[in-house]
Design a protein around this motif. Structure first.
Motif, PDB file in Angstrom:
ATOM      1  N   TRP A   1       0.619  -1.400   0.007  1.00 27.61           N
ATOM      2  CA  TRP A   1      -0.300  -0.013  -0.131  1.00 27.61           C
ATOM      3  C   TRP A   1       0.158   1.027   0.079  1.00 27.61           C
ATOM      4  O   TRP A   1       0.556   2.781  -0.662  1.00 27.61           O
ATOM      5  CB  TRP A   1      -1.159   0.186   1.316  1.00 27.61           C
ATOM      6  N   PHE A   2       1.812   0.798   1.149  1.00 29.39           N
ATOM      7  CA  PHE A   2       2.533   1.835   0.723  1.00 29.39           C
ATOM      8  C   PHE A   2       3.708   2.538  -0.271  1.00 29.39           C
ATOM      9  O   PHE A   2       3.546   3.999  -1.070  1.00 29.39           O
ATOM     10  CB  PHE A   2       3.425   2.063   2.451  1.00 29.39           C
ATOM     11  N   LYS A   3       3.947   0.879  -1.204  1.00 29.49           N
ATOM     12  CA  LYS A   3       4.963   1.674  -2.268  1.00 29.49           C
ATOM     13  C   LYS A   3       3.453   2.358  -3.657  1.00 29.49           C
ATOM     14  O   LYS A   3       4.350   3.127  -4.347  1.00 29.49           O
ATOM     15  CB  LYS A   3       4.644   0.462  -2.805  1.00 29.49           C
ATOM     16  N   LEU A   4       2.417   1.714  -3.157  1.00 31.39           N
ATOM     17  CA  LEU A   4       1.093   2.787  -5.012  1.00 31.39           C
ATOM     18  C   LEU A   4       1.218   3.835  -3.646  1.00 31.39           C
ATOM     19  O   LEU A   4       0.355   4.606  -5.051  1.00 31.39           O
ATOM     20  CB  LEU A   4       0.158   1.934  -4.548  1.00 31.39           C
ATOM     21  N   ALA A   5       1.519   4.326  -2.969  1.00 28.41           N
ATOM     22  CA  ALA A   5       0.551   5.781  -2.403  1.00 28.41           C
ATOM     23  C   ALA A   5       1.097   6.852  -2.737  1.00 28.41           C
ATOM     24  O   ALA A   5       0.366   7.904  -3.475  1.00 28.41           O
ATOM     25  CB  ALA A   5       1.013   6.028  -0.536  1.00 28.41           C
ATOM     26  N   PRO A   6       2.589   7.429  -3.374  1.00 25.44           N
ATOM     27  CA  PRO A   6       2.905   7.944  -4.479  1.00 25.44           C
ATOM     28  C   PRO A   6       2.071   8.370  -5.689  1.00 25.44           C
ATOM     29  O   PRO A   6       2.009   9.301  -6.135  1.00 25.44           O
ATOM     30  CB  PRO A   6       4.096   7.946  -4.338  1.00 25.44           C
ATOM     31  N   LYS A   7       1.662   7.183  -6.057  1.00 24.30           N
ATOM     32  CA  LYS A   7       0.969   7.171  -7.629  1.00 24.30           C
ATOM     33  C   LYS A   7      -0.838   7.537  -7.097  1.00 24.30           C
ATOM     34  O   LYS A   7      -1.354   8.045  -7.742  1.00 24.30           O
ATOM     35  CB  LYS A   7       1.171   5.631  -7.996  1.00 24.30           C
ATOM     36  N   ALA A   8      -0.662   7.073  -5.856  1.00 19.62           N
ATOM     37  CA  ALA A   8      -2.195   6.973  -5.723  1.00 19.62           C
ATOM     38  C   ALA A   8      -2.519   8.768  -5.339  1.00 19.62           C
ATOM     39  O   ALA A   8      -3.915   9.401  -5.477  1.00 19.62           O
ATOM     40  CB  ALA A   8      -3.176   5.824  -4.520  1.00 19.62           C
ATOM     41  N   MET A   9      -1.819   9.630  -4.405  1.00 22.23           N
ATOM     42  CA  MET A   9      -1.793  11.095  -3.992  1.00 22.23           C
ATOM     43  C   MET A   9      -1.152  11.426  -4.109  1.00 22.23           C
ATOM     44  O   MET A   9       0.117  11.663  -3.766  1.00 22.23           O
ATOM     45  CB  MET A   9      -2.848  10.653  -2.738  1.00 22.23           C
ATOM     46  N   PRO A  10      -0.249  11.800  -5.641  1.00 23.50           N
ATOM     47  CA  PRO A  10       0.910  13.130  -5.129  1.00 23.50           C
ATOM     48  C   PRO A  10       1.010  14.287  -4.836  1.00 23.50           C
ATOM     49  O   PRO A  10      -0.229  14.637  -5.136  1.00 23.50           O
ATOM     50  CB  PRO A  10       0.888  13.290  -6.986  1.00 23.50           C
ATOM     51  N   ILE A  11       2.092  14.392  -4.709  1.00 20.60           N
ATOM     52  CA  ILE A  11       2.181  15.907  -3.012  1.00 20.60           C
ATOM     53  C   ILE A  11       2.639  17.125  -4.011  1.00 20.60           C
ATOM     54  O   ILE A  11       3.742  16.375  -5.015  1.00 20.60           O
ATOM     55  CB  ILE A  11       2.011  15.974  -1.728  1.00 20.60           C
ATOM     56  N   GLN A  12       1.933  17.550  -4.045  1.00 19.72           N
ATOM     57  CA  GLN A  12       2.786  19.164  -5.116  1.00 19.72           C
ATOM     58  C   GLN A  12       3.009  20.074  -4.001  1.00 19.72           C
ATOM     59  O   GLN A  12       2.349  20.354  -3.160  1.00 19.72           O
ATOM     60  CB  GLN A  12       2.034  19.738  -6.548  1.00 19.72           C
ATOM     61  N   VAL A  13       4.515  20.190  -4.100  1.00 15.49           N
ATOM     62  CA  VAL A  13       5.099  21.919  -3.371  1.00 15.49           C
ATOM     63  C   VAL A  13       5.607  22.837  -4.743  1.00 15.49           C
ATOM     64  O   VAL A  13       6.106  22.367  -5.776  1.00 15.49           O
ATOM     65  CB  VAL A  13       6.133  21.025  -2.727  1.00 15.49           C
ATOM     66  N   GLY A  14       5.055  23.564  -4.865  1.00 17.43           N
ATOM     67  CA  GLY A  14       5.189  24.926  -5.111  1.00 17.43           C
ATOM     68  C   GLY A  14       5.015  24.387  -6.717  1.00 17.43           C
ATOM     69  O   GLY A  14       6.384  24.854  -7.523  1.00 17.43           O
TER      70      GLY A  14
ATOM     71  N   LYS B   1       5.440  21.950  -8.397  1.00 14.62           N
ATOM     72  CA  LYS B   1       6.449  20.755  -8.873  1.00 14.62           C
ATOM     73  C   LYS B   1       5.594  18.925  -7.699  1.00 14.62           C
ATOM     74  O   LYS B   1       5.240  19.432  -7.432  1.00 14.62           O
ATOM     75  CB  LYS B   1       8.013  20.282  -8.488  1.00 14.62           C
ATOM     76  N   ASN B   2       6.175  18.110  -8.995  1.00 12.78           N
ATOM     77  CA  ASN B   2       5.669  16.812  -7.865  1.00 12.78           C
ATOM     78  C   ASN B   2       6.618  16.279  -7.195  1.00 12.78           C
ATOM     79  O   ASN B   2       7.427  16.831  -7.654  1.00 12.78           O
ATOM     80  CB  ASN B   2       4.773  15.860  -8.464  1.00 12.78           C
ATOM     81  N   LEU B   3       6.013  16.309  -5.849  1.00 11.67           N
ATOM     82  CA  LEU B   3       7.064  15.687  -4.750  1.00 11.67           C
ATOM     83  C   LEU B   3       7.459  14.278  -4.918  1.00 11.67           C
ATOM     84  O   LEU B   3       6.740  13.697  -5.789  1.00 11.67           O
ATOM     85  CB  LEU B   3       6.733  15.725  -3.436  1.00 11.67           C
ATOM     86  N   SER B   4       8.805  14.374  -5.470  1.00  9.71           N
ATOM     87  CA  SER B   4       9.422  12.800  -5.181  1.00  9.71           C
ATOM     88  C   SER B   4       8.534  11.798  -4.434  1.00  9.71           C
ATOM     89  O   SER B   4       8.722  12.357  -3.490  1.00  9.71           O
ATOM     90  CB  SER B   4      10.919  12.610  -5.009  1.00  9.71           C
ATOM     91  N   GLY B   5       8.181  10.480  -5.224  1.00  5.16           N
ATOM     92  CA  GLY B   5       7.180   9.846  -4.785  1.00  5.16           C
ATOM     93  C   GLY B   5       8.182   9.330  -3.567  1.00  5.16           C
ATOM     94  O   GLY B   5       7.551   8.292  -2.220  1.00  5.16           O
ATOM     95  N   GLN B   6       9.400   8.913  -3.992  1.00  7.21           N
ATOM     96  CA  GLN B   6      10.343   8.651  -2.569  1.00  7.21           C
ATOM     97  C   GLN B   6       9.653   9.106  -1.343  1.00  7.21           C
ATOM     98  O   GLN B   6       9.384   8.369   0.204  1.00  7.21           O
ATOM     99  CB  GLN B   6      12.049   8.929  -3.047  1.00  7.21           C
ATOM    100  N   TYR B   7       9.926  10.334  -1.104  1.00  4.17           N
ATOM    101  CA  TYR B   7       9.720  11.116  -0.256  1.00  4.17           C
ATOM    102  C   TYR B   7       7.649  10.797   0.286  1.00  4.17           C
ATOM    103  O   TYR B   7       7.974  10.673   1.614  1.00  4.17           O
ATOM    104  CB  TYR B   7       9.245  12.521  -0.747  1.00  4.17           C
ATOM    105  N   VAL B   8       6.870  10.880  -0.048  1.00  2.00           N
ATOM    106  CA  VAL B   8       5.620  10.024   0.490  1.00  2.00           C
ATOM    107  C   VAL B   8       6.142   8.803   0.470  1.00  2.00           C
ATOM    108  O   VAL B   8       5.495   8.731   1.841  1.00  2.00           O
ATOM    109  CB  VAL B   8       4.681   9.975  -1.205  1.00  2.00           C
TER     110      VAL B   8
END
Lengths: 131, 114
Positions: free
Chosen positions: A87-100, A102-109
């Motif tokens: 679930w954690f691995k798929l989290a950045p694809k399910a809810m990409p987080i934008q900062v300024g 730009k998409n925050l790198s999935g790694q941080y999510v």
């Protein structure tokens, strides 16, 4: 001339055995059985708790056998790999987080999820008096 | 309408999947400790009763159990389809009924604990 479209034959019951990632998908999907099992086991605990101290102790004692130890140990490992970590691995694809913009790198999510999970688990263990 | 309904079903599924991913490993570990005979202090009757009797404890238990049940029900519905069962109407009714029953039981037992 046949007007029948070509239908590629495939098995409705064993299609996922053809490819590795289909098998992983199925291993991941069946974790719902564990979620259901532990939800109802917790509800059984609540029923005993509502009934009184003796029912609660009976519930705890009914859990103390080798079969349950083995089941919980295997379930814990299976759940970690095919539910929590998946679930954690798929989290950045399910809810990409934008900062300024730009998409925050999935790694941080993903790392954020692991940190939140560790904190929450520690809190639950603290609440339960384990630590 | 169909899209709106789907969004609700999927939203509950995702919320339940996230909550169970975060909380169930600790829950299973606690059941493992109990099975091993090391019942932690917080699971002694008075302590766990006080937790379930508090509003915060009730809310936490209800939300986690309700969403996990819906997550499991929705995923199980898809699993039946994946294993070749093509009776979605019947399966959907059955799995959501069981999830509803579990939710009602949770509410009832939490209501009795005070």
């Amino acid at each position: 001339m046949s007007s029948q479209p070509y239908v590629r034959p495939f098995s409705k019951t064993t299609w996922y055995m053809r490819k590795g990632r289909y098998k992983v998908y199925m291993l991941r999907e069946v974790t719902c059985l564990l979620v259901g099992f532990y939800a109802f086991l917790t509800i059984a605990g609540l029923a005993a708790l509502a009934k009184g101290p003796n029912a609660w102790i009976s519930f705890l004692v009914s859990q103390q056998n080798t079969a349950m130890i083995a089941f919980h140990a295997i379930a814990l490992l299976y759940f970690l790999f095919f539910q929590t970590f998946a679930w954690f691995k798929l989290a950045p694809k399910a809810m990409p987080i934008q900062v300024g913009g730009k998409n925050l790198s999935g790694q941080y999510v993903v790392i954020g999820h692991y940190i939140a999970w560790a904190v929450l688990s520690a809190f639950i263990f603290w609440l339960a008096g384990v630590i | 309408m169909a899209i709106a309904k789907k969004a609700v079903v999927w939203g509950l599924f995702a919320a339940g999947g996230t909550l169970s991913s975060f909380i169930f490993p600790a829950l299973i570990a606690l059941f493992l400790l109990v099975a091993l005979g090391f019942t932690p202090d917080g699971l002694q009757y008075e302590h766990i009763y006080a937790f379930a009797a508090s509003w915060l404890g009730k809310a936490a238990l209800f939300i986690v159990l309700f969403l996990s049940l819906w997550h499991a029900a929705h995923r199980l519905r898809v699993v039946f389809h994946d294993f070749g069962v093509r009776k979605d109407g019947l399966i959907a009714t059955a799995v959501y009924l069981v999830a509803t029953a579990g939710t009602v039981m949770t509410a009832f037992y939490l209501y009795s604990i005070n």
